[in-house]
Design a protein around this motif. Structure first.
Motif, PDB file in Angstrom:
ATOM      1  N   HIS A 571       0.831  -1.195   0.000  1.00 48.31           N
ATOM      2  CA  HIS A 571       0.000   0.000   0.000  1.00 48.31           C
ATOM      3  C   HIS A 571       0.869   1.250   0.000  1.00 48.31           C
ATOM      4  O   HIS A 571       1.906   1.293   0.673  1.00 48.31           O
ATOM      5  N   ARG A 572       0.422   2.266  -0.691  1.00 57.33           N
ATOM      6  CA  ARG A 572       1.204   3.494  -0.860  1.00 57.33           C
ATOM      7  C   ARG A 572       1.541   4.165   0.480  1.00 57.33           C
ATOM      8  O   ARG A 572       2.701   4.464   0.761  1.00 57.33           O
ATOM      9  N   VAL A 573       0.508   4.418   1.319  1.00 54.37           N
ATOM     10  CA  VAL A 573       0.722   5.116   2.589  1.00 54.37           C
ATOM     11  C   VAL A 573       1.681   4.335   3.479  1.00 54.37           C
ATOM     12  O   VAL A 573       2.576   4.903   4.115  1.00 54.37           O
ATOM     13  N   ASP A 574       1.501   2.990   3.513  1.00 57.11           N
ATOM     14  CA  ASP A 574       2.376   2.170   4.345  1.00 57.11           C
ATOM     15  C   ASP A 574       3.825   2.244   3.872  1.00 57.11           C
ATOM     16  O   ASP A 574       4.758   2.219   4.683  1.00 57.11           O
ATOM     17  N   ALA A 575       4.024   2.330   2.550  1.00 52.16           N
ATOM     18  CA  ALA A 575       5.385   2.446   2.017  1.00 52.16           C
ATOM     19  C   ALA A 575       6.022   3.764   2.442  1.00 52.16           C
ATOM     20  O   ALA A 575       7.210   3.815   2.818  1.00 52.16           O
ATOM     21  N   GLU A 576       5.237   4.844   2.421  1.00 50.14           N
ATOM     22  CA  GLU A 576       5.747   6.145   2.829  1.00 50.14           C
ATOM     23  C   GLU A 576       6.083   6.165   4.320  1.00 50.14           C
ATOM     24  O   GLU A 576       7.122   6.690   4.737  1.00 50.14           O
ATOM     25  N   ILE A 577       5.187   5.584   5.143  1.00 50.39           N
ATOM     26  CA  ILE A 577       5.423   5.532   6.585  1.00 50.39           C
ATOM     27  C   ILE A 577       6.674   4.709   6.879  1.00 50.39           C
ATOM     28  O   ILE A 577       7.504   5.072   7.716  1.00 50.39           O
ATOM     29  N   GLN A 578       6.832   3.604   6.160  1.00 45.06           N
ATOM     30  CA  GLN A 578       7.985   2.740   6.375  1.00 45.06           C
ATOM     31  C   GLN A 578       9.292   3.476   6.105  1.00 45.06           C
ATOM     32  O   GLN A 578      10.263   3.350   6.856  1.00 45.06           O
ATOM     33  N   ALA A 579       9.307   4.270   5.033  1.00 49.88           N
ATOM     34  CA  ALA A 579      10.522   5.027   4.707  1.00 49.88           C
ATOM     35  C   ALA A 579      10.845   6.035   5.804  1.00 49.88           C
ATOM     36  O   ALA A 579      12.006   6.197   6.211  1.00 49.88           O
ATOM     37  N   CYS A 580       9.822   6.702   6.307  1.00 55.89           N
ATOM     38  CA  CYS A 580      10.033   7.699   7.357  1.00 55.89           C
ATOM     39  C   CYS A 580      10.500   7.042   8.657  1.00 55.89           C
ATOM     40  O   CYS A 580      11.371   7.564   9.358  1.00 55.89           O
ATOM     41  N   ILE A 581       9.895   5.888   8.999  1.00 50.98           N
ATOM     42  CA  ILE A 581      10.278   5.168  10.214  1.00 50.98           C
ATOM     43  C   ILE A 581      11.747   4.744  10.128  1.00 50.98           C
ATOM     44  O   ILE A 581      12.501   4.829  11.096  1.00 50.98           O
ATOM     45  N   LYS A 582      12.160   4.280   8.938  1.00 53.93           N
ATOM     46  CA  LYS A 582      13.546   3.848   8.756  1.00 53.93           C
ATOM     47  C   LYS A 582      14.514   4.995   9.010  1.00 53.93           C
ATOM     48  O   LYS A 582      15.616   4.798   9.509  1.00 53.93           O
ATOM     49  N   TYR A 583      14.084   6.189   8.636  1.00 53.60           N
ATOM     50  CA  TYR A 583      14.970   7.334   8.834  1.00 53.60           C
ATOM     51  C   TYR A 583      15.096   7.684  10.323  1.00 53.60           C
ATOM     52  O   TYR A 583      16.176   7.961  10.827  1.00 53.60           O
ATOM     53  N   ILE A 584      13.962   7.642  11.052  1.00 54.77           N
ATOM     54  CA  ILE A 584      13.963   7.986  12.470  1.00 54.77           C
ATOM     55  C   ILE A 584      14.611   6.884  13.306  1.00 54.77           C
ATOM     56  O   ILE A 584      15.302   7.134  14.286  1.00 54.77           O
ATOM     57  N   ASN A 585      14.367   5.614  12.918  1.00 54.52           N
ATOM     58  CA  ASN A 585      14.930   4.471  13.649  1.00 54.52           C
ATOM     59  C   ASN A 585      15.844   3.669  12.710  1.00 54.52           C
ATOM     60  O   ASN A 585      15.455   2.612  12.211  1.00 54.52           O
TER      61      ASN A 585
END
Length: 586
Positions: A571-585
């Motif tokens: 899913h598009r939103v989940d892919a975007e959230i995943q990228a952001c989470i990877k950056y923070i953690n």
């Protein structure tokens, strides 16, 4: 006889087919025509040229083909035949020139005769057709205007026809050219004589002695050039003068004042067609580039005339923004070339003297021209402008608030030009004036002004020192985000990251505010990260998502970081959230 007539009609039909639209058809027909024996083909082509009952395009086609045949097959056309046959063709061509009454046909015969004469030049530089040379000079000197023009045209198209006899005949050439230039009762003769003079001079471009010998004819040439400008019928002579000025500028040394005055008057004449004024302006500028010392000799009297004329032409602007103002642009380029040609010290004082009046003028076109002029010469007048740079910049920035959009646009373009020409002085000393004014322009109601102001900001940032760009990075990106200028925002963010050195990820991860993001991982949405990065840390980011092989791939780019962070999900939103989470953690 009947068979020959039939073959000729067939030949004429084939000539007509050469005008067919299909290239394959034309190529096939050309093969058929070339299959005719050369002797037969040459007679058919000659008869076609002389036949006034035929259409002009057929006659022209026959002329071109006969010239091609003479040039490429001269051995078969002429050399291998007996003397009587050779003499026949010489006589045919000369009689055609002497007795043909239709001007168009006689012109075509002249073209063929010149082609023939070129092939009759020996390796030693001797013309093997002396009768033709005699005809040319006799007709030019003593013939009727029609024969004079025809002879001048032929000599002009082949000025080397005298070969190694040129030095012996030079006085004769000069006399007939002088007589034709002085034919006050016939403009066409004088016009053609001036063109022929140009051809002869350019053919002997390296013969300085010949130039001095013929220099006295320049006055007559300039007179007929001025007349041709008034008539506005044929620009070919003016183009010839441009070629002479470019190749043999010394030839005009004694008459340069007269030529420049005539040209300046023409450019200043608004009733002339634009193409004529532009071409005359090109002559003026070319003189400045090729003969600056001659130009400077007349500077005291000419600069007050030439420069205002160019500035006036720069005011020729249309109210419609979509119209390309060719005259104004040509004049702007001419001003720069003039300054480079004769030196900024000769141009700048006359320009700066007129600038205050132009910048305070009620007509927006004049203000536009003033801004454009002073900014255009920045590069070549750098030394002269530096002492007054702050004042000039202040004037230009003032016009960013002008009531006329075209003037505001010119001011934006002027700032761009000055940033390039006066780097790094303006970046170091005037950034407090420039950036706030440009940020204001980015809110302009006119789209073109807005874009040009944004472009000026980008130009400022491209070479801006780190210490200065840090002062304005957030202001600039904030304004661009507010306006939604994605193209400029990406560029600015990239520049800020490259030049200023944004906060690295290691520093971001140590920030106390990052814990607020981490605690809300399950409820995370990308806008929160964007706000955190831009407000708490002082940088910015973009996220792009694309679908590939049924899955979404989100790429997070944080300006100032080396590598982007990627998240992949169904899913598009989940892919975007995943990228952001990877950056923070990480």
């Amino acid at each position: 006889m009947a068979e020959n007539e039939h073959n000729y009609k067939r030949f004429l039909h084939l000539l007509g087919v050469l005008f067919h639209n299909d290239n394959h058809v034309r190529s096939a027909v050309k093969v058929y025509i070339d299959a005719f024996p050369i002797k037969t083909r040459s007679f058919y082509l000659w008869n076609t040229i002389r036949n006034s009952a035929l259409e002009e395009n057929l006659q022209q086609m026959a002329t071109d083909l006969l010239c091609e045949l003479i040039t490429e097959k001269f051995e078969d056309f002429y050399n291998k035949h007996p003397t009587d046959y050779r003499h026949y063709w010489k006589t045919m061509f000369l009689n055609g020139l002497k007795f043909e009454v239709v001007e168009g046909i006689r012109s075509k015969i002249g073209h063929v005769s010149i082609t023939f004469a070129r092939k009759l030049m020996s390796a030693e530089g001797i013309c093997l057709w002396p009768e033709f040379l005699n005809f040319i000079f006799e007709s030019a000197s003593n013939g009727t205007p029609t024969f004079q023009i025809s002879s001048l045209q032929m000599f002009g198209s082949f000025p080397g026809m005298l070969g190694n006899q040129q030095s012996q005949k030079e006085e004769i050439i000069k006399k007939f050219l002088k007589d034709c230039l002085a034919a006050s009762s016939n403009y066409s003769v004088r016009f053609q004589a001036a063109k022929t003079f140009s051809s002869y001079v350019l053919h002997n471009r390296n013969d300085v002695v010949m130039h001095r010998h013929f220099q006295e004819l320049i006055a007559g040439v300039i007179q007929i050039v001025a007349k041709s400008i008034q008539k506005q019928e044929d620009q070919s002579l003016l183009k010839c003068v441009l070629d002479m000025v470019l190749v043999t500028p010394a030839l005009f040394r004694l008459k340069i004042n007269i030529l420049l005055k005539k040209c300046t008057q023409a450019v200043d004449n608004g009733s002339l067609q634009d193409s004529w004024r532009q071409l005359v302006l090109e002559v003026i500028v070319t003189i400045a580039e090729t003969a600056p010392e001659n130009f400077l000799e007349e500077g005291i009297t000419l600069f007050p005339i030439v420069i205002p004329t160019i500035l006036t032409m720069m005011t020729e602007l249309d109210d419609d923004e979509s119209v390309v103002n060719v005259n104004s642009k040509k004049a702007e380029i001419a001003l720069v070339r003039l300054a480079r040609g004769i030196g900024s010290a000769s141009v700048y004082p006359h320009l700066i003297q007129r600038l205050p009046v132009m910048l305070t003028h009620t007509d927006w076109r004049v203000r536009h021209a003033g801004i454009t002029a002073i900014c255009a010469v920045g590069e070549c007048c750098r030394n002269e402008m530096i002492p007054l740079l702050n004042g000039i910049l202040e004037h230009i920035l003032h016009f960013l608030r002008d009531e006329e959009p075209a003037v505001r646009l010119a001011a934006c373009s002027g700032v761009v030009k000055m940033l390039k020409d006066f780097y790094p002085s303006l970046h170091l000393n005037n950034h407090q004036q420039i950036i706030p004014k440009l940020l204001t322009v980015m809110d302009d109601v006119n789209g073109r002004v807005q874009e040009e102001g944004t472009y000026a900001v980008i130009i400022f940032c491209e070479k801006c020192p780190k210490t200065i760009i840090k002062l304005y990075g957030n202001l600039i990106t904030g304004k661009l985000e507010e306006l939604g200028f994605a193209w400029a925002l990406n560029k600015i963010r990239s520049l800020i990251g490259q030049i200023a050195g944004c906060v690295p990820q290691s520093a971001i991860l140590q920030s106390k505010n990052v814990e607020l993001i981490r605690k809300n991982d399950p409820k995370y949405y990308k806008q929160r990260l964007f706000g955190f990065l831009s407000q708490s840390v002082g940088t910015s980011c973009t996220i792009k998502c694309e679908k590939k092989d049924g899955r979404y791939r989100a790429t997070l780019t944080v300006y100032g970081e080396g590598e982007p962070v990627v998240g992949v999900h169904d899913h598009r939103v989940d892919a975007e959230i995943q990228a952001c989470i990877k950056y923070i953690n990480p």
